[in-house]
Write an enzyme that holds these catalytic residues in place. Sequence first.
Site, short mmCIF file in Angstrom:
data_model
loop_
_atom_site.label_atom_id
_atom_site.label_comp_id
_atom_site.label_asym_id
_atom_site.label_seq_id
_atom_site.Cartn_x
_atom_site.Cartn_y
_atom_site.Cartn_z
N THR A 30 -17.28 2.43 -41.68
CA THR A 30 -18.23 4.00 -41.87
C THR A 30 -19.06 4.61 -41.97
OG1 THR A 30 -18.43 3.42 -44.68
CG2 THR A 30 -16.19 3.43 -43.49
N CYS A 34 -23.22 1.55 -50.83
CA CYS A 34 -22.61 2.03 -51.99
C CYS A 34 -24.30 0.92 -52.64
CB CYS A 34 -21.35 0.96 -51.75
SG CYS A 34 -20.68 2.30 -50.84
N CYS A 38 -19.37 -0.60 -57.22
CA CYS A 38 -18.67 0.81 -56.18
C CYS A 38 -17.22 0.52 -56.23
CB CYS A 38 -19.40 1.12 -54.54
SG CYS A 38 -17.76 2.37 -53.94
N ARG A 63 -25.51 6.89 -44.63
CA ARG A 63 -25.55 7.73 -45.85
C ARG A 63 -24.89 7.33 -46.97
NH1 ARG A 63 -21.81 9.54 -41.79
NH2 ARG A 63 -20.00 9.69 -42.62
N CYS A 65 -22.95 6.51 -50.70
CA CYS A 65 -21.47 7.58 -51.13
C CYS A 65 -21.45 8.29 -52.21
CB CYS A 65 -21.30 5.89 -51.43
SG CYS A 65 -19.17 5.84 -52.01
N CYS A 68 -19.45 6.53 -55.96
CA CYS A 68 -20.66 6.02 -57.16
C CYS A 68 -21.78 6.36 -56.81
CB CYS A 68 -20.77 3.97 -56.13
SG CYS A 68 -21.69 3.86 -54.86
N ASP A 463 -50.66 -12.40 -84.08
CA ASP A 463 -50.49 -11.47 -85.00
C ASP A 463 -49.63 -11.53 -86.13
OD1 ASP A 463 -48.93 -8.48 -84.43
OD2 ASP A 463 -47.29 -9.56 -85.01
#
Length: 513
Positions: A30, A34, A38, A63, A65, A68, A463
């Site tokens: 695709t 993601c 996702c 690119r 998604c 998500c 401390d």
Amino acid sequence: MYTDTERCVRAVRSKDARFDGWFFTAVLTTGIYCRPSCPVVPPKAENMTFYPSAAACQQAGFRACKRCRPDTSPGSPEWNARADAVARAVRLIQDGVVDREGVPGLAGRLGYSARQIERQLLAELGAGPLALARAQRAQTARLLIETTGLPMADIAFAAGFSSIRAFNDTVREVFALSPSELRARGARGTRGARGTRGTDPAGTSGARGTDGTAPTATPGVISLRLPSRAPLNPDNLFGHLAATAVPGVEEWRDGAYRRTLSLPYGHGIVALSPRPDHIACRLSLTDPRDLTLAISSCRRMLDLDADPVAVDEQLRADPLLTPLVDKAPGRRVPRTVDAAEFAVRAVLGQQVSTAAARTHAARLVTAHGVPVEDPEGGLTHLFPSPEALAALDPEALALPRTRRTTLTTLVAALADGSLRLGPDSDWDRAREQLIALPGFGPWTVEVIAMRALGDPDAFLPTDLGMRRAAAGLGLPSTPAALTARAAAWRPWRAYAVQYLWATEDHAINHLPA
């Protein structure tokens, strides 16, 4: 982790949100990438490849998604647990240093050549400083597009782009939408999300940690969600910030911790409120170009990129700490937005009560801080810079003479640049410089390392609160013996400090009403 294909595939198939930010999944069929959690049906294993950063995915041509929104994942906790050149470079890039000073400025801060920094970042993150900064600009641009009504030209330069064309091209390449389409999609998602359970305000159904929200009605105000890894216990985190708040600079009001911010292009006011699955953040900035630094500073202050599962698992291995961790898992280390400010406040807090330390700091703020307006609350000043404090009259300080010397020496070193404290600090080198200053002992050095420098392994065996808590649990209470026992807690000893402090009934351990 991204090199362990089998482990990454298991995380994707289980939609395990704990791994968001640790690696990114690129889908070969695709062309999108993601986060591991996702909500879509996972692709076949042979169609997945993994990258260590969003920038590496973008550089490889994938690119983001739209479902998500992986660019909004919490940052990798790895960069906050290390102080080597790569981790320091990543923190500086997150703060927008490349946009303001370029790659030579980034390299100069780290003491390396630009070529060395490029080579080291490529080896670990799969992308160089320019690509990482570009991914940061794209995320800032998306945030401004979806959460403000600013004109696109103003957003382009506020996000750090050098031209409107570069802004348009980057947004299209990363999100597969034009800026105007991205704004329209965000608005549609917001309308559809109203009253819908389990959907974030930007319309990203089921995406944990998404930081987009609806456009705000108040000019100059940006509202967003800061993602984090679960669990997150807000009690000691916000309790500490509220209990030690400096009047005029910080306050707790209407369920939110509010404070002023000194920023490169102007100043700002932030309000941070804990929510069940995120931190609500409301920013008022005099210049939107400061958005990137303001967000990264707030995330660092609240320790939102920590991996609480890894921390708690390590501490649970000690049977005396197990009940503390099981009772309230997910404690964070409360940090600061300004390392120099915290160093000054640490000196003012030496051997005095919390109330006295706040009083001393408030006097400095009134005398040397820059006044600001706060229509929504009671904030009045920015905390004074080291340069402003360098001109103070030591005799005007209501402190013992030795403490005055400690403060003025620290301020002088910060002002002339011989001591640099911040995200680019080498933790060991900073410790050496601090301990060499008059009046600096192990407690002061370690509390600065823990809260100002962000060292997750800083430890405070001297401390008093730590020693009381240790004795009550049956742990060794002498500094040497406690340090020896704490070797098993490394590299998360700063978190062990939070769990031990939480055994006492003190205001720092309770979420304010």
